[in-house]
Design an enzyme around this catalytic site. Structure first.
Site, PDB file in Angstrom:
ATOM      1  CG  PHE A 241      16.664   8.119  23.048  1.00 21.03           C
ATOM      2  CD1 PHE A 241      16.133   9.358  23.376  1.00 21.03           C
ATOM      3  CD2 PHE A 241      18.023   8.021  22.826  1.00 21.03           C
ATOM      4  CE1 PHE A 241      16.943  10.482  23.475  1.00 21.03           C
ATOM      5  CE2 PHE A 241      18.846   9.137  22.923  1.00 21.03           C
ATOM      6  CZ  PHE A 241      18.307  10.368  23.244  1.00 21.03           C
ATOM      7  CD  GLU A 740       8.050   7.628  25.574  1.00 21.34           C
ATOM      8  OE1 GLU A 740       8.114   6.640  24.858  1.00 21.34           O
ATOM      9  OE2 GLU A 740       7.621   7.593  26.745  1.00 21.34           O
TER      10      GLU A 740
HETATM   11 MO1  MOS Z   1      10.356   5.013  26.419  1.00 19.99          MO
HETATM   12  S1  MOS Z   1      10.550   4.279  24.507  1.00 19.99           S
HETATM   13  O1  MOS Z   1       8.957   4.304  26.994  1.00 19.99           O
HETATM   14  O2  MOS Z   1      11.819   4.653  27.159  1.00 19.99           O
END
Ligand code: MOS
Length: 774
Positions: A241, A740
């Site tokens: 993440f 994302e």
């Molecule tokens: Mo993501 S927050 O670009 O690993």
């Protein structure tokens, strides 16, 4: 044989994971392994005057204690050094002096024969500090805000078009509100972990990382050893993440200790430590000013963000980036300021910028819709951006109107009562909310190696990694289709820095970056195979042209006469070839659309670039004209909530996300990613909230008992849909990233639904029951 791409096949590594056979960073069976435990600072700013390790060193099993007084010095990267980015690493070098910049900073590593022995010895270490006055509290330090020159990856942080203030004066309707978001922590299931093993001057590191290649080059730089002497492995990762995108001190401390004590060393951060020393999402205050005409047309958008960073580095939460392009408006002003605090350095966290940015903007849009007495969905349509107005480019592909329509149908938008706070289902107030999701479609250069073996199976090597998103699976599908093989015959190997350089797992870019390179490498092997066959008198395809031949199910044959052909195995066996390889690099970037910089002459990458010059798939891909286009994904997020008017408790009843992310590579893993993103946003909206002690500045909520993340019982019915139209310009695969975007817009949709239910506008996340009954 039909295409495997798009099919909702099960994860190829699913069995390994559920049986415990998948090896995560801390699990590699390294011989003679010693265990490191970190001692961290209990002050927030100052100096370590003295560390008393005498007792610890005498404890059973203790091999040694590494502190700033006895540890090796690291090479401090100069700005001209490769990989010496402004972000993340250069000021995070651990134990290089006695200074403390934040609570929970590493100040010593105890190494022992067992973890328990190291842990017990660590508890006996006495530290004398010279504390200094720390900058504690975001609001309290707001006066020190400054404007950063740029954001992550050079993102512009101050963007203007038109004349915002002039337009505001004549706007018929205005919104001017301030929104805040707290600090959030990633809390990946797998903690940060590193095992380091030296073999002479060669170093192997098993690390929980979103970038094996990035860790390799940093270790080489900081430790002052040649790149070829460093090997980094991240075979399986239990979520990142963004928290495993930067290289944190543990990744340096393990090899430093391993060298110092001449033993392989394992260092695993505890959950509590990860709250201080491995990144976080910054706290933000966002002021949004909107001006519109009476028919809802936006004339001006202003988005001013203040967020916080550390004293050891600069990270900007670019909350305003999406505001420059999400809606059509002649006048836009996006700005960012930073306040330095004595906290650990923040870092990207799933949709850094957009997650919190779309929360503020999309709640403000909802407020504007109420003020205009207009349906919030209608307001989005009135302000639909047909082009990317800031960059003045066409979108490579945009089907957002379909997303809105399908989402509205799925949530039952027509059931929404425009008047808030009066509609009940049983004892609960019911509300509906919506928002727009958006995330850039990133793609960067990647390389891969493809090999076909004489027994008919094939293998892919690529130095990217699967952080838990399903990369192994979809890369297997992509490779299988390109090889003309069933997925069972293809083995994809990732997570090893010895493989050709693949993209880092950040910015939702792996599918779009690595997929085309793997496809091109596999097609390169097939092309070589065809050329061997047509040149071979003993082949039924002798003398035919490459373009008249196709590959499928482990065979090449004439397009017009499918019986005329032979198997891959037959060709390789007849030629006495054990295997056939092709390397391919697709040198394409959607961020920097200038000509690519070639790899240094003589490097392994230069060899791959050379081979790629004769690879048709690479050439077609690289020569696609991308300059006229902006690459973006979009989506529509909807929420239905029930609120208890007396207790203020919120029950999210249904979430809907309809995403336009180009072609869907695997419906199952894609749905999984978006669903996970939506749940991430639910946590942001309603629960997650890192608290710092207002007196000493240390993290208070540093475990999962106090930092609440959504659990199964919190999660409602979630419906995910895809438009599934290939992006014609991003790559031959047509897939944009997906990791994302699911987070973006969703917390606003939930907040807007809560307003629709209750008539109470909470502008400070998380929206907890106390704020609704206050
Ligand atoms: Mo993501 S927050 O670009 O690993």
């Amino acid at each position: 044989m039909s295409e495997s791409v798009g099919k909702p096949i099960d994860r190829v590594d699913g069995r390994l994971k559920v049986t415990g056979a998948a090896t995560y960073a801390a699990e590699f069976p390294v011989k003679n392994l010693a265990y490191g435990v970190s001692v961290t600072s209990t002050i927030t700013k100052g100096r370590v005057k003295n560390i008393d390790v005498k007792q610890a060193e005498k404890m059973p099993g203790v091999i040694g204690v590494m502190t700033s007084e006895n540890c090796m010095m690291l090479h401090f990267p100069q700005s001209s050094d490769p990989g010496a980015g402004k972000y993340g690493e250069k000021d995070l070098l651990p134990l290089q002096n006695d200074r403390v910049f934040y609570g929970g900073q590493h100040i010593a590593i105890v190494v022992a024969e067992t973890f328990e022995q190291a842990d017990q010895a660590a508890a006996t270490i006495k530290v004398e500090y010279e504390p200094q006055t720390a900058a504690i509290g975001f609001k309290k330090n707001m006066g020190t805000a400054y404007k950063p020159a740029s954001g992550l990856g050079g993102t512009e942080t101050q963007v203007k078009r038109g004349d915002v203030d002039a337009a505001l004066q004549t706007a018929a309707v205005k919104i001017d509100e301030t929104y805040t978001t707290p600090v959030y922590h990633h809390n990946a299931m797998e903690p940060h972990a590193t095992i380091a093993e030296w073999n002479g001057d060669k170093l192997t590191v098993y690390d929980a990382s979103q970038s094996v290649m990035g860790v390799k080059s940093l270790l080489s730089l900081m430790l002052g050893i040649p790149q070829e002497n460093v090997r980094v492995l991240s075979l399986f990762i239990g979520g990142g993440f963004g928290s495993k995108g930067f290289t944190w001190p543990n990744t340096f401390l393990a090899p430093m200790a391993a060298k110092q004590f001449n033993r392989p060393v394992k260092l695993v951060l505890s959950r509590q430590q990860a709250f201080s020393v491995a990144g976080r999402r910054t706290q933000t205050q966002q002021k949004i000013t909107l001006g519109a005409s009476q028919d809802g047309k936006l004339t001006t958008i202003k988005h001013a963000t203040t967020s916080e960073t550390s004293f050891v580095d600069e990270f900007t939460e670019t909350a305003g980036v999406a505001t420059t392009m999400l809606y059509s408006s002649p006048n836009v002003d996006v700005s960012h300021e930073l306040v330095r605090l004595n906290r650990g350095t923040p870092c990207p966290m799933r949709a850094p910028g957009e997650s919190v940015g779309t929360y503020a903007l999309e709640v403000a849009m909802d407020e504007l819709a109420y003020k205009l007495n207009m349906d919030p969905l209608q307001l989005r349509l009135v302000n639909y951006a047909e082009t990317e107005e800031q960059k003045k480019k066409e979108f490579s592909s945009k089907n957002l109107k379909d997303c809105y329509q399908r989402g509205a149908d799925a949530i039952g938008w027509t059931n929404r009562n425009a008047q808030p706070g009066i509609t009940k289902e049983g004892n609960y107030l019911v509300g509906y909310g919506m928002a727009t999701a958006t995330y850039p479609a990133n793609r960067s250069a990647s390389a891969a190696k493809a090999t076909l073996f004489a027994d008919g199976h094939a293998e892919i090597l690529c130095g990217t990694q699967d952080i838990g998103t399903g990369t192994y699976t979809i890369m297997t599908q992509i490779a299988a289709d390109a090889f003309g093989l069933p997925v069972e015959k293809v083995k994809v190997k990732l997570g090893d820095s010895d493989y050709p350089k693949g993209a880092q797992s950040g910015g939702s870019q792996v599918t779009a970056s690595v997929g085309p390179a793997i496809r091109a490498a596999a097609l390169g092997v097939v092309s070589k195979l065809v050329n061997i066959a047509v040149a071979d008198q003993n082949s039924p395809l002798h003398g035919y042209k490459e373009e008249d031949i196709m590959a499928d199910n482990g065979r090449i044959y004439l397009k017009k006469n499918t019986d005329k052909g032979e198997t891959y195995a037959a060709i390789l066996n007849r030629k006495g070839l054990a295997q056939l390889d092709a390397d391919a690099k697709t040198n394409v970037s959607t961020r920097n659309q200038g000509p690519p910089t070639p790899a240094p002459a003589g490097s392994p990458e230069a060899k791959i670039e050379d081979e790629s010059k004769t690879n048709m798939a690479v050439q077609e891909d690289e020569h696609t004209d991308r300059k006229p286009y902006a690459f973006h994904s979009f989506g529509a997020q909807f929420a239905k909530v029930l609120v208890d008017p007396e207790l203020g408790t919120i029950k999210v009843e249904k979430l809907v996300g309809v995403m336009d992310i180009g072609k869907v590579m695997n419906l199952k893993t894609a749905t999984n990613q978006i669903m996970g993103g939506m749940i991430f946003a639910l946590g942001m909206a309603l629960m997650e909230n890192t608290q710092y002690d207002p007196n000493n500045g240390r993290v208070v909520t540093r475990d999962l008992a106090q930092y609440l993340v959504p659990v199964h019982a919190d999660i409602p019915e979630i419906e995910v849909q895809f438009i599934d139209k290939p992006d014609p310009y991003i790559s031959p695969l047509g897939a944009r990233g997906i990791g994302e975007i699911g987070v973006t817009g969703m917390s606003a949709a939930i907040a807007n639904a809560i307003y629709n239910a209750t008539g109470k506008r909470v502008r400070d996340l998380p929206i907890t029951p106390d704020k609704l009954i206050a």
